[in-house]
Design an enzyme around this catalytic site. Sequence first.
Site, PDB file in Angstrom:
ATOM      1  N   LYS A  43       0.839  -1.207   0.000  1.00  0.00           N
ATOM      2  CA  LYS A  43       0.000   0.000   0.000  1.00  0.00           C
ATOM      3  C   LYS A  43       0.876   1.259   0.000  1.00  0.00           C
ATOM      4  O   LYS A  43       2.096   1.169   0.208  1.00  0.00           O
ATOM      5  CB  LYS A  43      -0.906  -0.020   1.242  1.00  0.00           C
ATOM      6  CG  LYS A  43      -0.157   0.017   2.576  1.00  0.00           C
ATOM      7  CD  LYS A  43      -1.086  -0.317   3.738  1.00  0.00           C
ATOM      8  CE  LYS A  43      -0.320  -0.294   5.056  1.00  0.00           C
ATOM      9  NZ  LYS A  43      -1.142  -0.840   6.167  1.00  0.00           N
ATOM     10  N   ARG A 141     -10.844  -0.414  15.007  1.00  0.00           N
ATOM     11  CA  ARG A 141     -10.549   0.442  13.861  1.00  0.00           C
ATOM     12  C   ARG A 141     -11.331  -0.071  12.668  1.00  0.00           C
ATOM     13  O   ARG A 141     -12.054   0.652  12.027  1.00  0.00           O
ATOM     14  CB  ARG A 141      -9.041   0.399  13.604  1.00  0.00           C
ATOM     15  CG  ARG A 141      -8.537   1.342  12.571  1.00  0.00           C
ATOM     16  CD  ARG A 141      -7.025   1.252  12.430  1.00  0.00           C
ATOM     17  NE  ARG A 141      -6.578  -0.012  11.837  1.00  0.00           N
ATOM     18  CZ  ARG A 141      -5.364  -0.218  11.364  1.00  0.00           C
ATOM     19  NH1 ARG A 141      -4.444   0.743  11.432  1.00  0.00           N
ATOM     20  NH2 ARG A 141      -5.013  -1.376  10.847  1.00  0.00           N
ATOM     21  N   TYR A 264      15.375  30.465   8.738  1.00  0.00           N
ATOM     22  CA  TYR A 264      14.146  31.110   9.220  1.00  0.00           C
ATOM     23  C   TYR A 264      14.091  31.102  10.738  1.00  0.00           C
ATOM     24  O   TYR A 264      14.407  30.091  11.374  1.00  0.00           O
ATOM     25  CB  TYR A 264      12.920  30.361   8.707  1.00  0.00           C
ATOM     26  CG  TYR A 264      12.626  30.575   7.243  1.00  0.00           C
ATOM     27  CD1 TYR A 264      12.421  31.842   6.725  1.00  0.00           C
ATOM     28  CD2 TYR A 264      12.524  29.472   6.391  1.00  0.00           C
ATOM     29  CE1 TYR A 264      12.132  32.019   5.373  1.00  0.00           C
ATOM     30  CE2 TYR A 264      12.232  29.634   5.049  1.00  0.00           C
ATOM     31  CZ  TYR A 264      12.036  30.916   4.548  1.00  0.00           C
ATOM     32  OH  TYR A 264      11.746  31.075   3.225  1.00  0.00           O
ATOM     33  N   MET A 312      11.309  24.811   2.996  1.00  0.00           N
ATOM     34  CA  MET A 312      10.513  24.005   2.078  1.00  0.00           C
ATOM     35  C   MET A 312      11.392  23.238   1.080  1.00  0.00           C
ATOM     36  O   MET A 312      11.176  22.048   0.853  1.00  0.00           O
ATOM     37  CB  MET A 312       9.539  24.916   1.333  1.00  0.00           C
ATOM     38  CG  MET A 312       8.543  24.162   0.508  1.00  0.00           C
ATOM     39  SD  MET A 312       7.162  25.234   0.118  1.00  0.00           S
ATOM     40  CE  MET A 312       6.551  24.424  -1.343  1.00  0.00           C
TER      41      MET A 312
HETATM   42  C1  LIG Z   1      -0.441  -1.768   6.978  1.00  0.00           C
HETATM   43  C2  LIG Z   1      -0.941  -3.091   7.417  1.00  0.00           C
HETATM   44  C3  LIG Z   1      -0.076  -4.197   7.483  1.00  0.00           C
HETATM   45  C4  LIG Z   1       1.423  -4.071   7.322  1.00  0.00           C
HETATM   46  O1  LIG Z   1       1.931  -3.521   8.518  1.00  0.00           O
HETATM   47  P1  LIG Z   1       3.514  -3.398   8.802  1.00  0.00           P
HETATM   48  O2  LIG Z   1       3.610  -2.967  10.221  1.00  0.00           O
HETATM   49  O3  LIG Z   1       4.015  -2.327   7.876  1.00  0.00           O
HETATM   50  O4  LIG Z   1       4.120  -4.708   8.539  1.00  0.00           O
HETATM   51  C5  LIG Z   1      -0.636  -5.445   7.731  1.00  0.00           C
HETATM   52  N1  LIG Z   1      -1.960  -5.587   7.974  1.00  0.00           N
HETATM   53  C6  LIG Z   1      -2.816  -4.535   7.964  1.00  0.00           C
HETATM   54  C7  LIG Z   1      -4.257  -4.757   8.250  1.00  0.00           C
HETATM   55  C8  LIG Z   1      -2.329  -3.251   7.713  1.00  0.00           C
HETATM   56  O5  LIG Z   1      -3.161  -2.206   7.734  1.00  0.00           O
END
Ligand SMILES: *Cc1c(COP(=O)(O)O)cnc(C)c1O
Length: 371
Positions: A43, A141, A264, A312
């Site tokens: 992702k 969640r 800055y 920046m």
């Molecule tokens: C992002 C995610 C992972 C991977 O997590 P890492 O800590 O980066 O290995 C696995 N399962 C779910 C449900 C996630 O949201």
Amino acid sequence: MTEPFPILGEQTVRLTVHLGTARANYREVSRRASPAAVAPVVKADGYAQGMDQIALTLSQAGADTFFVARLAEGIALRRALPKARIFVLDGLLPGTAPAFVTHRLTPVLNAYDEIVEYSAFARERRVRLDAAVHIDTGMNRSGLSRPELNQVAAQSRELFSGINIALLMSHLACADDPSDALNQKQLDRFRAALALLPAAPASLAASAGIQLGKDYLFDIVRPGLAIYGGNPRSGEANPYKLVFKLTARILQVRRVEVGETVGYGATFETRRPSVLVTVASGYADGLTRAMGRQGRVAIAGCRVPFAGRISMDLITLDATDVPAAELTRGAEVEFLGEHVSLEDAARTAGTINHEIIAGLHPRATRVYVED
Ligand SMILES: *Cc1c(COP(=O)(O)O)cnc(C)c1O
């Protein structure tokens, strides 16, 4: 592919991604998780490393199942990997079921309503569709709540008449801390949930969970961070190697007297005759101001502190202690990589390695190398 900075990218930040290291991390995860299968999480554009390149590399190394967060990421990954199984963690937003079928993506159904909608869609089309079912065991969640789990279990026969459960999964809240009692509690709750639902492959562990021991591995593990070389347990030795190096180039070298201020807000004042270097990168590249406060970068392997605030597009460093020969216009500065770990940067910024890696900005020119 490995040519030095092309002219147009000469002053950009460069993210050099070592695909061979991603492969090695994948193999190390596989060794630790065996006999569970490893389904890499790609992702957020492969944790900013380039989703397609990472996924293709791992696919060649043997991975056949991947996780993404968004439907759009799944659609993009399908183009790169026509044969892989792709789970979409966000699950089913209303009306998106046809897109999952068109692109042969597998939704992670996170709530009772999602299961109902996907099941109705499958029955309407007179097909049986693969889906994962996510059970919440303590994160609150996403995933079925306890009442929803009971409801799904009670209606299991009709709900799953159109759905083939490809995976039953949950997610750990405190896996990076092996002493946290919630780990065992979530494991127990997950096992109890599995007993209520039709038998299917199961998955609980992400990167940190893999290090909690055999009980947590089940059939499939879902590593993200570990694949990219982040340390799942900050404070212990890292079993993985960072897959990338983030570098930028020196634009100017300046010699200044005692009592001069820098940047800055004039927050840095020289206490000795100093050598400052100005580097072509800034918070627009994902280098946060918090990283600059006590952070270090590296020039020719020497650790160098920031001087004043990150702007920046520019960063000023106090390079007084670096051998003068290394301080040339155009020389490379390492912000993350061999000498500056994700965990070092996270510690100084008061955050975690996940946020630093996910925050790397696509303005960087990505260069892929094999090892
Ligand atoms: C992002 C995610 C992972 C991977 O997590 P890492 O800590 O980066 O290995 C696995 N399962 C779910 C449900 C996630 O949201």
